[in-house]
Design a protein around this motif. Sequence first.
Motif: not given
Length: 220
Positions: A30-50
């Motif tokens: 968001e530009q201005g205001g509360a500076d609201f930000t959404v972050t995308e995280s990509i991860a791997i499940v260690r047990e399954t590799g998914k």
Amino acid sequence: MKANTELPILAVEDDISPLEIQSESEVFHEQGGADFTVTESIAIVRETGKRVQFHTASVRQGKTGAVCIVEQSRDDNASVFLIARHWRIATKQWAWEFPRGMAGNNETPLATAIRELAEETGLCSKSVQTMILQHMHADTGVLRDDIAVFRVLLPSEQCDDSGTKTDWELTNLRWVSADTIWRMIESGEITDGITLAIWSIYCARFHTVTEPNCRGGRAD
């Protein structure tokens, strides 16, 4: 009852994280205001590799905000607490809440607590009256936030806020007893998660577990 910050109450040895984060990227800012930000995280499940994807949100880049439980001591050694109405866009409803707010630029959590309290209620507290109890996270599943919880102890002569100009956020400020807060929680009148969490922190910090009603009063 004083909190023990040296050792955990429950002894536990956590395993390695079940997720291995591969990358993180900002997908909305968001530009201005509360500076609201959404972050995308990509991860791997260690047990399954998914491969799995998560989205988390933050305001002011995760800077520490503040929430205040404002307590007024009375002559009979009882206490009353300040709650107020706030209309929330997320729920499109009014909610009873303790005063709180986001951090300003280059502002400490204590300065945030004192400023937000003055802006929202007209009450001016001093740093010696404002004590941090702990930090909390409102929702560890989706929010990257940090909230400093403050107890603000005001003498009765400092609580005359009649005629004081405040901002638009809080209305219907009320000083209520601990019993009233408990009845409001029981009846479903208080539904705001942060307010409910702060009340539990206050009760755990200043009243023993053998006092289920958590009646207000000055702590020793």
